[in-house]
Design a protein around this motif. Structure first.
Motif, PDB file in Angstrom:
ATOM      1  N   SER A   1       0.822  -1.213   0.000  1.00 25.04           N
ATOM      2  CA  SER A   1       0.000   0.000   0.000  1.00 25.04           C
ATOM      3  C   SER A   1       0.853   1.259   0.000  1.00 25.04           C
ATOM      4  O   SER A   1       0.352   2.345  -0.325  1.00 25.04           O
ATOM      5  CB  SER A   1      -0.940   0.008   1.209  1.00 25.04           C
TER       6      SER A   1
ATOM      7  N   GLN B   1      -7.298   8.097  -5.724  1.00 30.66           N
ATOM      8  CA  GLN B   1      -7.609   6.781  -5.177  1.00 30.66           C
ATOM      9  C   GLN B   1      -6.351   5.915  -5.116  1.00 30.66           C
ATOM     10  O   GLN B   1      -5.495   5.993  -5.985  1.00 30.66           O
ATOM     11  CB  GLN B   1      -8.640   6.062  -6.053  1.00 30.66           C
ATOM     12  N   LYS B   2      -6.280   5.069  -4.098  1.00 28.49           N
ATOM     13  CA  LYS B   2      -5.154   4.132  -3.987  1.00 28.49           C
ATOM     14  C   LYS B   2      -5.634   2.906  -3.227  1.00 28.49           C
ATOM     15  O   LYS B   2      -6.448   3.027  -2.305  1.00 28.49           O
ATOM     16  CB  LYS B   2      -3.979   4.791  -3.261  1.00 28.49           C
ATOM     17  N   LEU B   3      -5.139   1.748  -3.628  1.00 28.91           N
ATOM     18  CA  LEU B   3      -5.486   0.532  -2.888  1.00 28.91           C
ATOM     19  C   LEU B   3      -4.405  -0.515  -3.039  1.00 28.91           C
ATOM     20  O   LEU B   3      -3.586  -0.480  -3.958  1.00 28.91           O
ATOM     21  CB  LEU B   3      -6.835  -0.036  -3.336  1.00 28.91           C
TER      22      LEU B   3
ATOM     23  N   VAL C   1      -9.841  -7.108  -2.902  1.00 30.79           N
ATOM     24  CA  VAL C   1      -9.995  -6.310  -4.116  1.00 30.79           C
ATOM     25  C   VAL C   1     -10.677  -7.191  -5.153  1.00 30.79           C
ATOM     26  O   VAL C   1     -10.154  -8.253  -5.509  1.00 30.79           O
ATOM     27  CB  VAL C   1      -8.625  -5.830  -4.648  1.00 30.79           C
TER      28      VAL C   1
ATOM     29  N   ALA D   1     -11.854  -3.654  -0.174  1.00 28.39           N
ATOM     30  CA  ALA D   1     -10.912  -2.540  -0.313  1.00 28.39           C
ATOM     31  C   ALA D   1     -11.140  -1.747  -1.583  1.00 28.39           C
ATOM     32  O   ALA D   1     -10.869  -0.537  -1.626  1.00 28.39           O
ATOM     33  CB  ALA D   1      -9.471  -3.061  -0.292  1.00 28.39           C
ATOM     34  N   GLY D   2     -11.618  -2.386  -2.653  1.00 29.01           N
ATOM     35  CA  GLY D   2     -11.822  -1.688  -3.914  1.00 29.01           C
ATOM     36  C   GLY D   2     -12.154  -2.659  -5.026  1.00 29.01           C
ATOM     37  O   GLY D   2     -12.103  -3.883  -4.839  1.00 29.01           O
TER      38      GLY D   2
ATOM     39  N   PRO E   1     -12.874   2.873  -3.607  1.00 31.49           N
ATOM     40  CA  PRO E   1     -11.976   3.026  -4.757  1.00 31.49           C
ATOM     41  C   PRO E   1     -12.375   2.072  -5.886  1.00 31.49           C
ATOM     42  O   PRO E   1     -12.472   0.862  -5.673  1.00 31.49           O
ATOM     43  CB  PRO E   1     -10.595   2.660  -4.184  1.00 31.49           C
TER      44      PRO E   1
END
Length: 255
Positions: free
Chosen positions: A27, A58-60, A103, A131-132, A151
């Motif tokens: 991450s 956005q970040k995952l 994810v 998480a996304g 995200p």
């Protein structure tokens, strides 16, 4: 689907959850760094081409769960009946099994006519702790989905629901092809403004080790270039400037 000639949904297997420290480390690195370090190890097709973030910043990072859409064939499955049919498909099943930090990576062939997720489904995904989502295709209810703070990387929006057009939610936790890359259940995914990258689980630790060194020398080189140094001396490092960097790093670590 009482008279179906193929049992749906198809379910694959899911490896054990990864070490949380591994996910936390990923991450902190960029998708560009992950992609570059995998390429240096000979793993070349990791970038999921097509999906873009629905919001900047956005970040995952997290464990990959997969969902596979397949072309409709009316003697097996069609979109007639909308949610009443869809809730017995892989789409509903995988959402019911999402674990915190997962994810969801979706094979949808870049279809402009398949709205793989909408407000209600993304809302449920969020409640499950996902998480996304990375979709090689489109979503619907974009304004409401954007407001949920999940995200999401996708190829755009459509008014269609998931099985309204040419595809049908077929399988989950199986290998999928997304944007020219192979994603396996239990792989890891890193995504940010540059896009989404699949990180094979067995390569994740070595990617982290290489990334730590890479990001340190980039920080060093960035400072030298800002001071007026020649680009070719510091990006990438030469043997001489590598030695300079290692002296700089030793000083930093001793402080």
């Amino acid at each position: 689907m009482d008279d179906a000639i193929w049992d749906l949904p198809v379910r694959g297997s899911l490896p054990a959850a990864p070490d949380p420290a591994l996910v936390a480390g990923l991450s902190r690195i960029s998708s560009a760094t992950a992609c570059a370090k995998l390429h240096a190890q000979g793993i070349r097709r990791t970038f999921i081409e097509g999906p873009r973030p629905i919001a900047p910043g956005q970040k995952l990072a997290g464990r990959v769960r997969t969902l596979q859409f397949m072309p409709q064939r009316e003697d097996i499955a069609s979109g007639l009946g909308q949610e009443y049919v869809e809730r017995h498909t892989a789409l509903w099943h995988v959402l019911e099994d999402i674990r915190p930090g997962d994810v969801l990576v979706v094979q949808a062939y870049g279809s402009a006519y398949t709205g793989c997720f909408g407000d209600m489904l993304v809302r449920y995904f969020k409640r499950r702790g996902g998480a996304g989502i990375v979709v090689d295709g489109r979503i619907r209810d974009l304004p409401r989905v954007s407001g949920l703070g999940v995200p999401i990387w996708c190829t755009g929006a459509t008014p269609h629901y998931a099985s309204q057009a040419e595809l049908f939610p077929w399988a989950y936790d199986v290998p999928v092809a997304v944007g020219g890359s192979l994603a396996l259940p239990g792989d890891l995914c890193v995504a940010d403004d540059d896009g989404a990258v699949v990180v094979p689980l067995r390569r994740a630790a070595s990617v982290l080790d290489a990334a730590a060194d890479h990001e340190q020398w980039e920080l060093f080189s960035r400072g030298r270039i800002e001071e007026g140094a020649t680009l070719s001396d510091y990006y990438p490092l030469t043997p001489e400037t590598r030695a300079e960097f290692e002296r700089w790093r030793d000083v930093k670590e001793s402080q």
